[in-house]
Design a protein around this motif. Structure first.
Motif, PDB file in Angstrom:
ATOM      1  N   ARG A  94     -18.604 -66.607  -6.521  1.00 22.34           N
ATOM      2  CA  ARG A  94     -17.664 -65.828  -5.699  1.00 22.34           C
ATOM      3  C   ARG A  94     -17.754 -66.327  -4.266  1.00 22.34           C
ATOM      4  N   ILE A  95     -16.579 -66.503  -3.646  1.00 23.41           N
ATOM      5  CA  ILE A  95     -16.518 -66.939  -2.248  1.00 23.41           C
ATOM      6  C   ILE A  95     -15.789 -65.858  -1.458  1.00 23.41           C
ATOM      7  N   SER A  96     -16.371 -65.473  -0.325  1.00 22.02           N
ATOM      8  CA  SER A  96     -15.787 -64.417   0.499  1.00 22.02           C
ATOM      9  C   SER A  96     -14.793 -64.984   1.498  1.00 22.02           C
ATOM     10  N   TYR A  97     -13.677 -64.277   1.642  1.00 22.38           N
ATOM     11  CA  TYR A  97     -12.640 -64.592   2.628  1.00 22.38           C
ATOM     12  C   TYR A  97     -12.354 -63.324   3.419  1.00 22.38           C
ATOM     13  N   TRP A  98     -12.121 -63.451   4.736  1.00 18.11           N
ATOM     14  CA  TRP A  98     -11.793 -62.310   5.585  1.00 18.11           C
ATOM     15  C   TRP A  98     -10.476 -62.562   6.305  1.00 18.11           C
ATOM     16  N   CYS A  99      -9.637 -61.511   6.379  1.00 18.53           N
ATOM     17  CA  CYS A  99      -8.361 -61.618   7.088  1.00 18.53           C
ATOM     18  C   CYS A  99      -8.504 -61.015   8.484  1.00 18.53           C
ATOM     19  N   ALA A 100      -7.445 -61.075   9.280  1.00 20.43           N
ATOM     20  CA  ALA A 100      -7.463 -60.560  10.656  1.00 20.43           C
ATOM     21  C   ALA A 100      -7.675 -59.044  10.697  1.00 20.43           C
ATOM     22  N   ASN A 101      -7.343 -58.335   9.609  1.00 15.73           N
ATOM     23  CA  ASN A 101      -7.555 -56.879   9.554  1.00 15.73           C
ATOM     24  C   ASN A 101      -8.958 -56.510   9.093  1.00 15.73           C
ATOM     25  N   HIS A 157     -10.324 -57.193   6.121  1.00 17.02           N
ATOM     26  CA  HIS A 157     -10.446 -57.013   4.676  1.00 17.02           C
ATOM     27  C   HIS A 157     -11.208 -58.201   4.081  1.00 17.02           C
ATOM     28  N   GLU A 158     -12.107 -57.910   3.153  1.00 16.28           N
ATOM     29  CA  GLU A 158     -12.834 -58.981   2.468  1.00 16.28           C
ATOM     30  C   GLU A 158     -12.257 -59.161   1.074  1.00 16.28           C
ATOM     31  N   THR A 159     -12.017 -60.409   0.709  1.00 12.77           N
ATOM     32  CA  THR A 159     -11.532 -60.767  -0.617  1.00 12.77           C
ATOM     33  C   THR A 159     -12.541 -61.724  -1.216  1.00 12.77           C
ATOM     34  N   ARG A 160     -12.916 -61.492  -2.489  1.00  8.53           N
ATOM     35  CA  ARG A 160     -13.929 -62.334  -3.117  1.00  8.53           C
ATOM     36  C   ARG A 160     -13.425 -62.897  -4.442  1.00  8.53           C
ATOM     37  N   PRO A 161     -12.550 -63.908  -4.418  1.00  8.02           N
ATOM     38  CA  PRO A 161     -12.112 -64.509  -5.681  1.00  8.02           C
ATOM     39  C   PRO A 161     -13.221 -65.341  -6.307  1.00  8.02           C
ATOM     40  N   MET A 162     -13.135 -65.493  -7.639  1.00  4.58           N
ATOM     41  CA  MET A 162     -14.119 -66.295  -8.364  1.00  4.58           C
ATOM     42  C   MET A 162     -13.574 -67.695  -8.612  1.00  4.58           C
ATOM     43  N   PHE A 163     -14.444 -68.670  -8.502  1.00  4.37           N
ATOM     44  CA  PHE A 163     -14.111 -70.055  -8.779  1.00  4.37           C
ATOM     45  C   PHE A 163     -15.162 -70.626  -9.720  1.00  4.37           C
ATOM     46  N   ALA A 164     -14.780 -71.651 -10.481  1.00  3.16           N
ATOM     47  CA  ALA A 164     -15.762 -72.344 -11.298  1.00  3.16           C
ATOM     48  C   ALA A 164     -16.791 -72.968 -10.368  1.00  3.16           C
ATOM     49  N   GLU A 165     -18.026 -72.982 -10.809  1.00  3.69           N
ATOM     50  CA  GLU A 165     -19.096 -73.480  -9.952  1.00  3.69           C
ATOM     51  C   GLU A 165     -18.862 -74.934  -9.539  1.00  3.69           C
ATOM     52  N   GLU A 166     -18.304 -75.734 -10.451  1.00  3.41           N
ATOM     53  CA  GLU A 166     -18.024 -77.128 -10.111  1.00  3.41           C
ATOM     54  C   GLU A 166     -16.959 -77.212  -9.034  1.00  3.41           C
ATOM     55  N   ALA A 167     -16.033 -76.264  -9.009  1.00  5.95           N
ATOM     56  CA  ALA A 167     -14.943 -76.283  -8.032  1.00  5.95           C
ATOM     57  C   ALA A 167     -15.320 -75.544  -6.754  1.00  5.95           C
ATOM     58  N   ARG A 189      -4.529 -57.119   0.115  1.00  7.86           N
ATOM     59  CA  ARG A 189      -4.253 -55.794   0.681  1.00  7.86           C
ATOM     60  C   ARG A 189      -3.142 -55.819   1.724  1.00  7.86           C
ATOM     61  N   CYS A 190      -3.157 -56.835   2.609  1.00  6.69           N
ATOM     62  CA  CYS A 190      -2.163 -56.847   3.697  1.00  6.69           C
ATOM     63  C   CYS A 190      -1.286 -58.091   3.694  1.00  6.69           C
ATOM     64  N   GLY A 191      -1.650 -59.122   2.930  1.00 11.30           N
ATOM     65  CA  GLY A 191      -0.831 -60.318   2.854  1.00 11.30           C
ATOM     66  C   GLY A 191      -1.119 -61.357   3.923  1.00 11.30           C
ATOM     67  N   TYR A 192      -2.003 -61.054   4.872  1.00 11.71           N
ATOM     68  CA  TYR A 192      -2.350 -62.016   5.915  1.00 11.71           C
ATOM     69  C   TYR A 192      -3.210 -63.124   5.322  1.00 11.71           C
ATOM     70  N   PRO A 193      -3.229 -64.299   5.955  1.00  6.18           N
ATOM     71  CA  PRO A 193      -4.135 -65.345   5.479  1.00  6.18           C
ATOM     72  C   PRO A 193      -5.574 -64.969   5.803  1.00  6.18           C
ATOM     73  N   ALA A 194      -6.484 -65.315   4.912  1.00 10.73           N
ATOM     74  CA  ALA A 194      -7.903 -65.007   5.092  1.00 10.73           C
ATOM     75  C   ALA A 194      -8.682 -66.310   5.065  1.00 10.73           C
ATOM     76  N   GLY A 195      -9.726 -66.388   5.892  1.00 12.03           N
ATOM     77  CA  GLY A 195     -10.569 -67.574   5.962  1.00 12.03           C
ATOM     78  C   GLY A 195     -12.000 -67.239   5.616  1.00 12.03           C
ATOM     79  N   GLN A 196     -12.829 -68.268   5.503  1.00 14.07           N
ATOM     80  CA  GLN A 196     -14.218 -68.070   5.093  1.00 14.07           C
ATOM     81  C   GLN A 196     -15.123 -67.697   6.263  1.00 14.07           C
ATOM     82  N   ASP A 197     -14.643 -67.818   7.497  1.00  9.94           N
ATOM     83  CA  ASP A 197     -15.433 -67.451   8.671  1.00  9.94           C
ATOM     84  C   ASP A 197     -15.079 -66.018   9.069  1.00  9.94           C
ATOM     85  N   GLN A 198     -16.022 -65.101   8.871  1.00 10.40           N
ATOM     86  CA  GLN A 198     -15.745 -63.689   9.156  1.00 10.40           C
ATOM     87  C   GLN A 198     -15.501 -63.446  10.647  1.00 10.40           C
ATOM     88  N   ALA A 199     -16.178 -64.195  11.511  1.00  7.36           N
ATOM     89  CA  ALA A 199     -16.036 -63.987  12.955  1.00  7.36           C
ATOM     90  C   ALA A 199     -14.707 -64.517  13.479  1.00  7.36           C
TER      91      ALA A 199
END
Length: 116
Positions: A30-37, A39-49, A61-71
């Motif tokens: 699972r990789i965490s992504y955070w949007c400007a609001n 919100h944390e999203t944790r989609p699952m990926f294959a370990e090789e990918a 939740r809001c449709g904004y783009p989310a990145g891996q850097d929470q700050a």
């Protein structure tokens, strides 16, 4: 009244399928992504990918783009409002051009009607 020995809602070959019949699942991460609001999203990926995970992910939740850097999440995309046909014409023509085209069209219409 139902007849026969069929079980309602089932089909031929239906039955409990376990790991033995399907095969083993690929290891996942699972990789965490955070949007400007925030919100944390944790989609699952294959370990090789996991090393090829996309840099941004759309927040469900809001449709904004989310990145891996929470700050420093990516900023929301600014959508330009819909432009009307008149707005596009006004970008290409000046008011003087519009008056000249209108006068020309009115003159042609009056000539066809035989008016003054």
């Amino acid at each position: 009244m139902a007849s026969g020995s069929a079980i309602r809602g089932s089909r031929v070959g239906a039955g409990p399928m376990g790991e033995a019949e399907r095969g083993d699942t690929a290891p996942r991460v699972r990789i965490s992504y955070w949007c400007a609001n925030g919100h944390e999203t944790r989609p699952m990926f294959a370990e090789e990918a996991g090393h090829e995970a996309p840099p941004t992910w759309d927040c469900p939740r809001c449709g904004y783009p989310a990145g891996q850097d929470q700050a420093n999440p990516p900023s929301p995309v600014k959508n330009e409002p819909y432009k009307t046909h008149l707005a596009y014409v006004k970008e290409r023509r000046t008011d003087e051009d519009g008056e000249a085209i209108l006068d020309e069209a009115l003159a042609a219409l009056r000539a066809r009607r035989g008016g003054a």
